[in-house]
Design a protein around this motif. Sequence first.
Motif, PDB file in Angstrom:
ATOM      1  N   LEU A  27       0.815  -1.219   0.000  1.00 29.98           N
ATOM      2  CA  LEU A  27       0.000   0.000   0.000  1.00 29.98           C
ATOM      3  C   LEU A  27       0.840   1.256   0.000  1.00 29.98           C
ATOM      4  CD1 LEU A  27      -3.061  -0.588   2.328  1.00 29.98           C
ATOM      5  CD2 LEU A  27      -3.058   0.086  -0.048  1.00 29.98           C
ATOM      6  N   VAL A  30       1.649   2.039  -3.389  1.00 30.65           N
ATOM      7  CA  VAL A  30       0.452   2.522  -4.082  1.00 30.65           C
ATOM      8  C   VAL A  30       0.238   4.001  -3.791  1.00 30.65           C
ATOM      9  CG1 VAL A  30      -2.059   2.324  -4.147  1.00 30.65           C
ATOM     10  CG2 VAL A  30      -0.666   0.280  -4.185  1.00 30.65           C
ATOM     11  N   HIS A 100      -1.414  -6.762  10.533  1.00 26.34           N
ATOM     12  CA  HIS A 100      -0.818  -7.919   9.872  1.00 26.34           C
ATOM     13  C   HIS A 100       0.701  -7.916   9.901  1.00 26.34           C
ATOM     14  CE1 HIS A 100      -4.816  -8.571   8.524  1.00 26.34           C
ATOM     15  NE2 HIS A 100      -4.822  -7.533   7.738  1.00 26.34           N
ATOM     16  N   VAL A 105      -1.778  -5.574   0.071  1.00 22.61           N
ATOM     17  CA  VAL A 105      -3.187  -5.840  -0.200  1.00 22.61           C
ATOM     18  C   VAL A 105      -3.354  -7.337  -0.394  1.00 22.61           C
ATOM     19  CG1 VAL A 105      -5.079  -5.394  -1.762  1.00 22.61           C
ATOM     20  CG2 VAL A 105      -3.421  -3.619  -1.275  1.00 22.61           C
ATOM     21  N   GLN A 106      -4.321  -7.916   0.316  1.00 16.67           N
ATOM     22  CA  GLN A 106      -4.436  -9.366   0.291  1.00 16.67           C
ATOM     23  C   GLN A 106      -5.580  -9.836  -0.590  1.00 16.67           C
ATOM     24  OE1 GLN A 106      -4.570 -10.326   4.385  1.00 16.67           O
ATOM     25  NE2 GLN A 106      -2.557  -9.445   4.694  1.00 16.67           N
ATOM     26  N   ASP A 107      -5.480 -11.102  -0.969  1.00 10.75           N
ATOM     27  CA  ASP A 107      -6.522 -11.695  -1.797  1.00 10.75           C
ATOM     28  C   ASP A 107      -7.818 -11.759  -1.019  1.00 10.75           C
ATOM     29  OD1 ASP A 107      -4.948 -12.068  -3.911  1.00 10.75           O
ATOM     30  OD2 ASP A 107      -4.430 -14.150  -3.463  1.00 10.75           O
ATOM     31  N   ASP A 108      -8.884 -11.818  -1.752  1.00  9.91           N
ATOM     32  CA  ASP A 108     -10.176 -12.040  -1.142  1.00  9.91           C
ATOM     33  C   ASP A 108     -10.217 -13.457  -0.592  1.00  9.91           C
ATOM     34  OD1 ASP A 108     -12.716 -11.687  -0.364  1.00  9.91           O
ATOM     35  OD2 ASP A 108     -13.597 -12.108  -2.319  1.00  9.91           O
ATOM     36  N   ARG A 174      -3.439 -13.676   6.710  1.00 10.00           N
ATOM     37  CA  ARG A 174      -3.801 -14.682   5.727  1.00 10.00           C
ATOM     38  C   ARG A 174      -2.933 -14.521   4.518  1.00 10.00           C
ATOM     39  NH1 ARG A 174      -8.282 -12.223   4.978  1.00 10.00           N
ATOM     40  NH2 ARG A 174      -7.892 -10.901   6.726  1.00 10.00           N
TER      41      ARG A 174
ATOM     42  N   GLU B 158     -10.533  -7.539   8.420  1.00 15.41           N
ATOM     43  CA  GLU B 158     -11.287  -7.902   7.221  1.00 15.41           C
ATOM     44  C   GLU B 158     -11.706  -6.650   6.450  1.00 15.41           C
ATOM     45  OE1 GLU B 158     -13.285 -10.299   4.486  1.00 15.41           O
ATOM     46  OE2 GLU B 158     -11.620 -10.595   5.860  1.00 15.41           O
ATOM     47  N   ARG B 161      -8.758  -5.038   4.705  1.00 11.91           N
ATOM     48  CA  ARG B 161      -8.386  -5.798   3.503  1.00 11.91           C
ATOM     49  C   ARG B 161      -9.320  -5.453   2.352  1.00 11.91           C
ATOM     50  NH1 ARG B 161     -10.011  -9.019   0.374  1.00 11.91           N
ATOM     51  NH2 ARG B 161     -11.951  -9.407   1.466  1.00 11.91           N
ATOM     52  N   SER B 164      -8.946  -1.736   1.203  1.00 13.99           N
ATOM     53  CA  SER B 164      -7.805  -1.271   0.417  1.00 13.99           C
ATOM     54  C   SER B 164      -8.035  -1.505  -1.072  1.00 13.99           C
ATOM     55  CB  SER B 164      -6.502  -1.914   0.889  1.00 13.99           C
ATOM     56  OG  SER B 164      -6.703  -3.216   1.304  1.00 13.99           O
ATOM     57  N   ILE B 165      -8.678  -2.617  -1.416  1.00 19.88           N
ATOM     58  CA  ILE B 165      -8.981  -2.843  -2.839  1.00 19.88           C
ATOM     59  C   ILE B 165      -9.937  -1.767  -3.343  1.00 19.88           C
ATOM     60  CG2 ILE B 165     -10.088  -4.428  -4.442  1.00 19.88           C
ATOM     61  CD1 ILE B 165      -9.175  -6.655  -2.482  1.00 19.88           C
ATOM     62  N   VAL B 168      -8.203   1.709  -3.660  1.00 19.91           N
ATOM     63  CA  VAL B 168      -7.268   1.843  -4.783  1.00 19.91           C
ATOM     64  C   VAL B 168      -8.027   1.897  -6.104  1.00 19.91           C
ATOM     65  CG1 VAL B 168      -5.398   0.737  -6.008  1.00 19.91           C
ATOM     66  CG2 VAL B 168      -5.371   0.797  -3.535  1.00 19.91           C
ATOM     67  N   ASP B 234     -15.892  -8.032  -3.825  1.00 16.13           N
ATOM     68  CA  ASP B 234     -14.849  -8.183  -2.812  1.00 16.13           C
ATOM     69  C   ASP B 234     -15.032  -7.207  -1.668  1.00 16.13           C
ATOM     70  OD1 ASP B 234     -13.603 -10.211  -3.938  1.00 16.13           O
ATOM     71  OD2 ASP B 234     -11.703  -9.197  -4.340  1.00 16.13           O
ATOM     72  N   ARG B 299     -22.615 -11.857  -0.327  1.00 16.31           N
ATOM     73  CA  ARG B 299     -21.848 -11.957  -1.580  1.00 16.31           C
ATOM     74  C   ARG B 299     -22.776 -12.240  -2.748  1.00 16.31           C
ATOM     75  NH1 ARG B 299     -16.287 -12.471  -1.428  1.00 16.31           N
ATOM     76  NH2 ARG B 299     -16.385 -13.550  -3.394  1.00 16.31           N
TER      77      ARG B 299
END
Lengths: 174, 512
Positions: A27, A30, A100, A105-108, A174, B158, B161, B164-165, B168, B234, B299
């Motif tokens: 980040l 970014v 963390h 940035v982590q995956d879903d 994760r 959570e 996470r 942040s997506i 951005v 997401d 979802r």
Amino acid sequence: MSPSLALVLVVGVLVGTGVYLLLERSLSRVVLGVTLISNGVNVLFLIAGGAAGGPPLVGTTAPEDMADPLPQAMVLTAIVINLGLTAFVLAMAYRSWQLHGHDEVQDDLEDRRIARRAALRQADSRTDDVGSDLQAEAAEARDETEETPLGAEEQPAAHTPDSTAGGPITGGDR
Amino acid sequence: MTWLLPLPVVVPLVAAGLALAVSRRSRAQGIISISALAIVLGVAVALIFVTHTAGPQVMGVGDWQVPVGIGLVADRLSALMLVVSALVLLGVLAYSLAQGLADGNESAPVAIYHPTYLVLAAGVSMAFLSGDLFNLYVGFEILLAASFVLLTLGGTGERIRAGSIYVVVSLLSSILFLISIALIYAATGTLNMAHLAERLAEVDSGVRLLLQIMLLLGFAIKAAVFPLSAWLPDSYPTAPAPVTAVFAGLLTKVGVYAIIRAQTLLFPDSRLDTVLLVAAIATMLVGIIGAVAQEDIKRLLSFTLVSHIGYMIFGIALSSETGLSAAIFYIVHHITVQTALFLIAGLVERRGGTTSLEQLGSLAKVAPALGAVFFLSAMNLAGIPPMSGFLGKVGLLQAGFQDGSALALVGVGAGLLTSLLTLYAVVKAWNKAFWQEAPEPLPDARVPRTMFGPAAVIASVGVLIAVIGGPLYDYTDAAARDLTARTPYVDAVLVHGDRGSGQSSDSSGGDG
């Protein structure tokens, strides 16, 4: 009106490096990328405003020598907005580091679970046709149970950033 | 009546400041935000009457004439959007207030919730009202900044996470929008939309196509049009239920609204219609196939949200009056029904302790009213005949048939398939969560009546749109006629004689 080549190059370099940084997972990179791109766009606005001229004040400058004040007003607004948003992303990166131990940035989680399920199914069909190995199946079964339960990340982790500087702190890494 | 125009922006902003000032007293905050949004709703209803009878209303902020100064414009489309958004904002606010009270925690929607929510309301109103592209950008940024805070409320792992997506991607779309604004200014020397409607026609057609693509890219990310929609499922499900509900209802629709404006007012020659049609079909199908695969109610709803954005884009891409009218009708229907469904999902989570369909069950027995409201909204979403979803879809399909081209007919087929699959997905959710026996006994929780009330009201508004379907369709027809004709908007903004001269009424100067 033809824009100055130097300014165009500045825009190109700023936006190009910005895009490169934006493709990173971390980040803080970014943030740097967004800052570079928005500065590039601000310069683009100056190009859009045309050639430089005198201050746009009635009585001081002849109308045909005036610089266009509108892009400058817009750039000013854009700078303020970007300042606020950059501050927010920085705060978010810091919070992510608190939780963390890194700011990537982590995956879903759900996406990853679906992908893992597909991989498991593929592995299953492979072990089924040739005389299946009990040990291989057991390994896979254990793999599945080791998956962190969905709700586990819900509680905010207790964090004391200065005492455990850097290292992964409790909570869902994760 | 032009003094009405700035109120939907100013009132929430002032109220946000007030709410921040009394941040220690949550009851006072609640009163401030409820009354501010009630005022916005009243103003919006008044604007509908004014614009419907007297045509588009224009106000130059600070008494600067519009091509030069900042203009606020309300036509039929923006007035309608304002009414629906104010209604939804008010309902969701009531729900979140009740949630705070029901949790037994007086300061429960954290002190920052109300101010941020009001800023979001101001941003949404500003996006609907702004008469030039740069203020549209500012409106977008206001609502985005507020939505960032709301989405990461509490700062749990959570939410950070997911946030942040979202952040951005939103920043990226804003930058794209800003770049296109700079390019448009360079090409035409103005950003006022009515002014642009005239000047863009004189720009070289290749340049115009580039500008259109840039602008639509930025808007399509916000509206979650496939293939630019991957961020949405997401990020939305992790936020608190009221936040998700208001995002799902409003934020994507602001993007759709911007696409409507760009397509009708700025680029009416519509060389990208085929591309938009293909994108619409892909959005419908890909979204709904994603929804079918999900095992979590929130979802699943996020994926149906993406899918149904496709319907609106389909209506816009047909670029006929009937298509536009049906798309506007569908926006109104979808804002209410999607908000209601997310609110109900929040109640399901409260009653059942989870939103996972694998663990839920037998809710129809323990919470029959909840089951009924969910069923009603789900059927409305899928478009079962007497309801508003059906009316919207019929309008879109008619417009598709009227267009008659092969691609439009494919779109009609995709639309039918999508509504069937929507029915399948929501019936699956209903069966698993409400009808089937629960695998484990449900936790002993109660659904507070004060939270159920607003959800039920929004859901029934979604259904009742069918009752006023006729008049509403008349209204959206008129709105679509205005949009395609363009002259009412342009003439209202650029008063003849002043057109393009850029004269300020304030001849003695000033500090504008």
